[in-house]
Design an enzyme around this catalytic site. Structure first.
Site, PDB file in Angstrom:
ATOM      1  N   SER A 153       0.840  -1.194   0.000  1.00  0.00           N
ATOM      2  CA  SER A 153       0.000   0.000   0.000  1.00  0.00           C
ATOM      3  C   SER A 153       0.876   1.245   0.000  1.00  0.00           C
ATOM      4  CB  SER A 153      -0.862  -0.017   1.261  1.00  0.00           C
ATOM      5  OG  SER A 153      -1.380   1.255   1.523  1.00  0.00           O
ATOM      6  N   TYR A 166      -1.112  -0.543  10.140  1.00  0.00           N
ATOM      7  CA  TYR A 166      -1.335  -0.992   8.757  1.00  0.00           C
ATOM      8  C   TYR A 166      -0.096  -0.723   7.891  1.00  0.00           C
ATOM      9  CZ  TYR A 166      -3.726  -0.920   4.177  1.00  0.00           C
ATOM     10  OH  TYR A 166      -4.105  -1.132   2.876  1.00  0.00           O
ATOM     11  N   LYS A 170       2.240  -3.341   5.867  1.00  0.00           N
ATOM     12  CA  LYS A 170       2.367  -3.272   4.402  1.00  0.00           C
ATOM     13  C   LYS A 170       3.822  -3.084   3.975  1.00  0.00           C
ATOM     14  CE  LYS A 170      -1.834  -3.763   2.846  1.00  0.00           C
ATOM     15  NZ  LYS A 170      -2.205  -5.116   2.361  1.00  0.00           N
TER      16      LYS A 170
HETATM   17  P1  NAD Z   1     -12.057  -5.285   1.454  1.00  0.00           P
HETATM   18  O1  NAD Z   1     -12.365  -5.083   2.890  1.00  0.00           O
HETATM   19  O2  NAD Z   1     -13.146  -5.091   0.467  1.00  0.00           O
HETATM   20  O3  NAD Z   1     -11.430  -6.740   1.215  1.00  0.00           O
HETATM   21  C1  NAD Z   1     -10.549  -7.358   2.122  1.00  0.00           C
HETATM   22  C2  NAD Z   1     -10.999  -8.788   2.284  1.00  0.00           C
HETATM   23  O4  NAD Z   1     -10.083  -9.492   3.141  1.00  0.00           O
HETATM   24  C3  NAD Z   1     -12.372  -8.878   2.929  1.00  0.00           C
HETATM   25  O5  NAD Z   1     -13.260  -9.631   2.109  1.00  0.00           O
HETATM   26  C4  NAD Z   1     -12.094  -9.573   4.248  1.00  0.00           C
HETATM   27  O6  NAD Z   1     -13.170 -10.394   4.711  1.00  0.00           O
HETATM   28  C5  NAD Z   1     -10.858 -10.382   3.922  1.00  0.00           C
HETATM   29  N1  NAD Z   1     -10.141 -10.808   5.127  1.00  0.00           N
HETATM   30  C6  NAD Z   1      -9.887 -10.072   6.235  1.00  0.00           C
HETATM   31  N2  NAD Z   1      -9.272 -10.815   7.157  1.00  0.00           N
HETATM   32  C7  NAD Z   1      -9.118 -12.054   6.628  1.00  0.00           C
HETATM   33  C8  NAD Z   1      -8.551 -13.254   7.110  1.00  0.00           C
HETATM   34  N3  NAD Z   1      -8.026 -13.322   8.353  1.00  0.00           N
HETATM   35  N4  NAD Z   1      -8.548 -14.343   6.322  1.00  0.00           N
HETATM   36  C9  NAD Z   1      -9.091 -14.293   5.075  1.00  0.00           C
HETATM   37  N5  NAD Z   1      -9.674 -13.164   4.574  1.00  0.00           N
HETATM   38  C10 NAD Z   1      -9.678 -12.069   5.340  1.00  0.00           C
HETATM   39  O7  NAD Z   1     -10.829  -4.299   1.121  1.00  0.00           O
HETATM   40  P2  NAD Z   1     -10.057  -4.034  -0.275  1.00  0.00           P
HETATM   41  O8  NAD Z   1      -9.999  -2.565  -0.439  1.00  0.00           O
HETATM   42  O9  NAD Z   1     -10.585  -4.890  -1.343  1.00  0.00           O
HETATM   43  O10 NAD Z   1      -8.565  -4.489   0.143  1.00  0.00           O
HETATM   44  C11 NAD Z   1      -7.898  -5.584  -0.456  1.00  0.00           C
HETATM   45  C12 NAD Z   1      -6.403  -5.438  -0.172  1.00  0.00           C
HETATM   46  O11 NAD Z   1      -5.903  -4.266  -0.818  1.00  0.00           O
HETATM   47  C13 NAD Z   1      -6.073  -5.274   1.316  1.00  0.00           C
HETATM   48  O12 NAD Z   1      -4.862  -5.945   1.604  1.00  0.00           O
HETATM   49  C14 NAD Z   1      -5.871  -3.788   1.455  1.00  0.00           C
HETATM   50  O13 NAD Z   1      -5.056  -3.469   2.563  1.00  0.00           O
HETATM   51  C15 NAD Z   1      -5.211  -3.473   0.130  1.00  0.00           C
HETATM   52  N6  NAD Z   1      -5.302  -2.068  -0.253  1.00  0.00           N
HETATM   53  C16 NAD Z   1      -6.479  -1.533  -0.655  1.00  0.00           C
HETATM   54  C17 NAD Z   1      -6.513  -0.205  -1.050  1.00  0.00           C
HETATM   55  C18 NAD Z   1      -7.770   0.407  -1.599  1.00  0.00           C
HETATM   56  O14 NAD Z   1      -7.675   1.535  -2.136  1.00  0.00           O
HETATM   57  N7  NAD Z   1      -8.913  -0.256  -1.516  1.00  0.00           N
HETATM   58  C19 NAD Z   1      -5.347   0.595  -0.980  1.00  0.00           C
HETATM   59  C20 NAD Z   1      -4.154   0.020  -0.562  1.00  0.00           C
HETATM   60  C21 NAD Z   1      -4.132  -1.326  -0.220  1.00  0.00           C
END
Ligand code: NAD
Length: 300
Positions: A153, A166, A170
């Site tokens: 991230s 976080y 990351k």
């Molecule tokens: P989201 O909350 O929609 O998806 C994350 C998923 O991970 C969820 O479905 C959740 O149930 C699952 N999860 C959580 N704990 C878990 C566990 N112990 N075992 C299995 N599954 C588990 O969020 P997102 O935005 O789709 O994020 C996806 C990834 O991208 C994450 O790692 C997040 O940190 C990273 N990220 C997202 C953004 C963004 O702009 N959305 C930015 C930087 C990084």
């Protein structure tokens, strides 16, 4: 029409594939011929609770003619990671690629973080990678093939207010990538990372009127490429969101040389501009590359 990126039945595990970006990964992988293990515990953004989202996504993929099974194992435990990899092998016979995407948020300023806010976040993002990749790695080493995609991230690499837990998790994933990308190539394993920006429940309210532009499928295209047999990149961090795809890298400068005698703090103060100059930086491919740079500066 044949595609450059085609999984031809390869088996890909996607953690956190029940919502958001991971869900988009799962669909895109299946559309490109992968057999997908859709892993998700189905909790809230802060990691509490559970729901059957993994099965829903797997069923939707099958309804569209793809191949997918669900796993509700938590990546936050050693047992959960082992069970997830075991499930893939029992169901499909192997694991070709892992996209570790599962994540949670417990945003607080550093002064207000609880012990649980620290451990819960590290357990899913950073230890989660170890929990899934250690059993998957053994299997990939035996088969002399693997693709690993980590999800980092901008918060971890560049910083975001209120996300120390976080961001540390990351950034830790990049430390892991740096080492695995050195250990992997002899076994045909490539390890890369994506740094996404996408409109999901995690970023709800943060992207404002631009949210529509940040479809998670922009991220899925990059992760799908990195997980595919077409990808020969290793040790790259690709930053993607809203249709822009770029690269984040760690650079090292030649810096300033004090001569053989240790410098004084006053010497450092006097030279700080040259020390901090970005001129002539290199993008090292290992710690060894910095050693070579030091040797060059020292004239040894
Ligand atoms: P989201 O909350 O929609 O998806 C994350 C998923 O991970 C969820 O479905 C959740 O149930 C699952 N999860 C959580 N704990 C878990 C566990 N112990 N075992 C299995 N599954 C588990 O969020 P997102 O935005 O789709 O994020 C996806 C990834 O991208 C994450 O790692 C997040 O940190 C990273 N990220 C997202 C953004 C963004 O702009 N959305 C930015 C930087 C990084």
């Amino acid at each position: 029409m044949s595609r450059a990126v085609d999984f031809d039945g390869q088996v890909v595990i996607v953690t956190g594939a029940g919502h958001g970006i991971g869900r988009a990964h799962a669909f895109m992988l299946a559309e490109h011929g992968a057999r997908v293990v859709v892993n998700d515990v189905g909790g809230a953004v802060d990691g509490t609770g559970s729901s059957p989202v993994a099965e829903e996504v797997a069923r939707q993929i099958r309804d569209r003619g793809g191949v997918a099974v669900a796993s509700t194992d938590s990546v936050a435990t050693v047992e959960g990671g082992a069970a997830l990899v075991q499930r893939a092998i029992e169901e499909f016979g192997c694991v070709d690629a892992v996209i570790h995407n599962a994540g949670i948020l417990r945003d607080r300023t550093f002064a207000k973080l609880s012990d649980e806010d620290v451990t819960a976040v590290l357990e899913v993002h950073l230890l989660g990678a170890f929990n899934v990749l250690r059993p998957a790695w053994k299997h990939m080493v035996e088969r002399r093939y693997g693709r690993i995609v980590l999800t980092t991230s901008a918060s971890g690499l560049l910083g975001t207010f209120g996300q120390s837990n976080y961001a540390a998790a990351k950034a830790g994933l990049i430390g892991l990538m740096n080492v695995l990308s050195l250990e992997g190539p002899r076994y045909g394993i490539c390890v890369n990372a994506v740094a996404p920006t996408a409109a999901t429940r995690m970023t709800e309210g943060l992207l404002g009127e631009l949210a529509d532009r940040f479809d998670p499928r922009h991220v899925a295209a990059v992760a799908t490429f990195l997980a595919s047999p077409s990808c020969e990149l290793n040790r790259h961090i690709l930053t993607v969101g809203g249709g822009r795809v770029g690269r984040i890298f760690i650079g090292v400068t030649p810096g300033w040389y004090s001569g053989p005698e240790p410098a004084s703090p006053d010497d450092i103060a006097a030279s700080i501009e040259e020390i901090c100059s970005l001129s002539d930086h290199i993008v090292p491919q290992s710690g060894q590359d910095e050693v070579a740079l030091i040797q060059r500066v020292l004239g040894t």
